[in-house]
Design an enzyme around this catalytic site. Sequence first.
Site, PDB file in Angstrom:
ATOM      1  N   HIS A 129      18.731 -62.156  38.683  1.00 28.85           N
ATOM      2  CA  HIS A 129      18.989 -63.464  38.069  1.00 28.85           C
ATOM      3  C   HIS A 129      18.684 -64.520  39.133  1.00 28.85           C
ATOM      4  CE1 HIS A 129      20.746 -66.919  36.320  1.00 28.85           C
ATOM      5  NE2 HIS A 129      21.726 -66.986  37.210  1.00 28.85           N
ATOM      6  N   GLU A 137      24.191 -70.599  27.065  1.00 31.71           N
ATOM      7  CA  GLU A 137      25.362 -71.362  27.503  1.00 31.71           C
ATOM      8  C   GLU A 137      25.103 -72.850  27.287  1.00 31.71           C
ATOM      9  OE1 GLU A 137      26.233 -71.761  31.728  1.00 31.71           O
ATOM     10  OE2 GLU A 137      24.612 -70.352  32.161  1.00 31.71           O
ATOM     11  N   CYS A 166      25.324 -67.232  32.552  1.00 24.85           N
ATOM     12  CA  CYS A 166      23.939 -66.733  32.551  1.00 24.85           C
ATOM     13  C   CYS A 166      23.837 -65.250  32.203  1.00 24.85           C
ATOM     14  CB  CYS A 166      23.295 -66.967  33.926  1.00 24.85           C
ATOM     15  SG  CYS A 166      23.300 -68.686  34.411  1.00 24.85           S
TER      16      CYS A 166
HETATM   17  N1  COA Z   1      13.707 -77.337  55.216  1.00 25.39           N
HETATM   18  C1  COA Z   1      13.913 -76.041  54.895  1.00 25.39           C
HETATM   19  N2  COA Z   1      15.099 -75.569  54.430  1.00 25.39           N
HETATM   20  C2  COA Z   1      16.117 -76.449  54.281  1.00 25.39           C
HETATM   21  C3  COA Z   1      15.971 -77.814  54.617  1.00 25.39           C
HETATM   22  C4  COA Z   1      14.705 -78.260  55.102  1.00 25.39           C
HETATM   23  N3  COA Z   1      14.485 -79.531  55.414  1.00 25.39           N
HETATM   24  N4  COA Z   1      17.142 -78.438  54.359  1.00 25.39           N
HETATM   25  C5  COA Z   1      18.000 -77.486  53.886  1.00 25.39           C
HETATM   26  N5  COA Z   1      17.375 -76.296  53.849  1.00 25.39           N
HETATM   27  C6  COA Z   1      17.917 -75.031  53.385  1.00 25.39           C
HETATM   28  C7  COA Z   1      19.340 -74.758  53.828  1.00 25.39           C
HETATM   29  O1  COA Z   1      19.391 -74.214  55.133  1.00 25.39           O
HETATM   30  C8  COA Z   1      19.794 -73.762  52.765  1.00 25.39           C
HETATM   31  O2  COA Z   1      19.259 -72.487  53.038  1.00 25.39           O
HETATM   32  P1  COA Z   1      20.238 -71.231  53.312  1.00 25.39           P
HETATM   33  O3  COA Z   1      21.126 -71.119  52.116  1.00 25.39           O
HETATM   34  O4  COA Z   1      19.302 -70.085  53.438  1.00 25.39           O
HETATM   35  O5  COA Z   1      20.987 -71.586  54.544  1.00 25.39           O
HETATM   36  C9  COA Z   1      19.081 -74.270  51.496  1.00 25.39           C
HETATM   37  O6  COA Z   1      18.012 -75.105  51.959  1.00 25.39           O
HETATM   38  C10 COA Z   1      19.973 -75.079  50.577  1.00 25.39           C
HETATM   39  O7  COA Z   1      20.576 -76.067  51.349  1.00 25.39           O
HETATM   40  P2  COA Z   1      22.118 -76.437  51.146  1.00 25.39           P
HETATM   41  O8  COA Z   1      22.480 -77.488  52.107  1.00 25.39           O
HETATM   42  O9  COA Z   1      22.937 -75.183  51.113  1.00 25.39           O
HETATM   43  O10 COA Z   1      22.014 -77.060  49.690  1.00 25.39           O
HETATM   44  P3  COA Z   1      23.102 -77.776  48.796  1.00 25.39           P
HETATM   45  O11 COA Z   1      24.466 -77.599  49.351  1.00 25.39           O
HETATM   46  O12 COA Z   1      22.636 -79.161  48.542  1.00 25.39           O
HETATM   47  O13 COA Z   1      23.016 -76.994  47.400  1.00 25.39           O
HETATM   48  C11 COA Z   1      23.126 -75.123  45.940  1.00 25.39           C
HETATM   49  C12 COA Z   1      22.479 -75.705  47.199  1.00 25.39           C
HETATM   50  C13 COA Z   1      22.416 -73.858  45.528  1.00 25.39           C
HETATM   51  C14 COA Z   1      24.595 -74.796  46.221  1.00 25.39           C
HETATM   52  C15 COA Z   1      23.015 -76.170  44.802  1.00 25.39           C
HETATM   53  O14 COA Z   1      21.669 -76.347  44.486  1.00 25.39           O
HETATM   54  C16 COA Z   1      23.806 -75.797  43.570  1.00 25.39           C
HETATM   55  O15 COA Z   1      24.985 -76.096  43.443  1.00 25.39           O
HETATM   56  N6  COA Z   1      23.141 -75.148  42.572  1.00 25.39           N
HETATM   57  C17 COA Z   1      23.744 -74.783  41.309  1.00 25.39           C
HETATM   58  C18 COA Z   1      24.607 -73.535  41.385  1.00 25.39           C
HETATM   59  C19 COA Z   1      23.819 -72.301  41.693  1.00 25.39           C
HETATM   60  O16 COA Z   1      22.628 -72.239  41.477  1.00 25.39           O
HETATM   61  N7  COA Z   1      24.504 -71.242  42.172  1.00 25.39           N
HETATM   62  C20 COA Z   1      23.867 -69.989  42.534  1.00 25.39           C
HETATM   63  C21 COA Z   1      24.595 -68.764  42.080  1.00 25.39           C
HETATM   64  S1  COA Z   1      24.698 -68.654  40.329  1.00 25.39           S
END
Ligand code: COA
Length: 390
Positions: free
Chosen positions: A233, A79, A111
């Site tokens: 994945h 992609e 993906c």
């Molecule tokens: N210590 C430990 N864990 C922590 C933390 C800390 N200080 N701060 C946050 N976390 C945890 C959160 O609780 C969360 O865990 P959970 O999902 O089990 O509740 C995790 O870290 C991620 O935190 P979150 O606030 O949800 O992150 P974010 O909103 O900044 O972004 C994604 C996370 C995955 C949405 C982001 O990285 C993203 O958009 N990625 C690309 C898209 C993707 O990968 N999608 C997945 C499906 S294909």
Amino acid sequence: MKIGIDVIKFYTARYYLEANDLAQSRDVDSGKYFKGLGIKKISVMPPDEDIITMAANAGKEVLRYVDINKVDMLLFATESGVDQSKSSGMWVHKLLNLPETCRVVELKQACYSATAAIRMAFAMVYQNPESKIMVIASDNARYELNSPGEPTQGCGAVAMIISTNPRVLSLQNKAGVYAKDAMDFWRPNYRTEPFVNGGYSIELYLKALSESWKQYSLISGNLFDQHYKFCYHSPFPKMAEKAHAHLFKENNNHEIDKSLLKTEISGSLKYGRIIGNTYTASLYICLISLLENTKENLAGKIIGLYSYGSGCIGEFFSVVIEAGYKEVISAELHDKLLNTRQRVSISQYEAYHNFSDKMVEGNHNIPHYEDGQFRLFGFKDHMRLYEELE
Ligand code: COA
């Protein structure tokens, strides 16, 4: 007739960024990256590396194990395509000296497309049992600087051969699929980074997992406990853990025990934790990680695999590991590849990230960085120029 993966190898760029360095520079608690997402390091591409050089490096390793003259198709899943018309596979075809009788095409569905490529290869080999099909998945998982997706970047390529009498594993023919149009992650042609609705993508990933699993288990008759290990994945390793806990609960009506979660999937996540996301290649790097980091003999075991591509499609399927798989896997090669990467600073990483913006010029040479066996050395009249290194 057994059809499946005869050989499988991966390659990743020669530079990496420590998750801790990124957390510090973005003023984020490193616990979020380490524990929340499960990431330790991410591979970073220098300007003279791309999906084609990574693919050629992975493909070159695979060709050490098969007669190149028998390879009659190259399916290139990505992609991160570099051209709207020409398949990235055509450059790889040249770099690897594949036969002129070898078909080449590029496939896309976020993906997921490497899994589609494997399905297509399976059907082609079924029609012609002499056929050896090279499937390559190669991607640069690229998000905007300072965005939530930034710590989930990475890059890498997997190359494999699909054939009869496979040495690594046989594909089982029953798969479950769930497809539905959705906007969780997309990258219009005029953008170098995607738009992402992260929370929604996680929701869809899990929905597609539940639905594809239901269909798979119904038509295959395979129960959850019959799978010795699972590979998911992994856009970030914690996603695979969430997915496995989700599937376990749906099948057992209670939460999974932490040690069982570790036993069933942690081997598959070892490489991904220090490479990062590789989009199409991610599931297959997990598979290689499982094969190379599981001490017990996996021969004869059923492994469940889940492939997801935003937009969205999920497929659950399974494989049976072949008796001789240890003779064709390469733990030492991959460990060396990962342990000899150079660490980059935040400013170096940002400079590499921003370099692609200069590529519109169409006539320039690219400085030489640390590479594998192939590099993109420049552009002439908007044509990409590659070289093989001694
Ligand atoms: N210590 C430990 N864990 C922590 C933390 C800390 N200080 N701060 C946050 N976390 C945890 C959160 O609780 C969360 O865990 P959970 O999902 O089990 O509740 C995790 O870290 C991620 O935190 P979150 O606030 O949800 O992150 P974010 O909103 O900044 O972004 C994604 C996370 C995955 C949405 C982001 O990285 C993203 O958009 N990625 C690309 C898209 C993707 O990968 N999608 C997945 C499906 S294909």
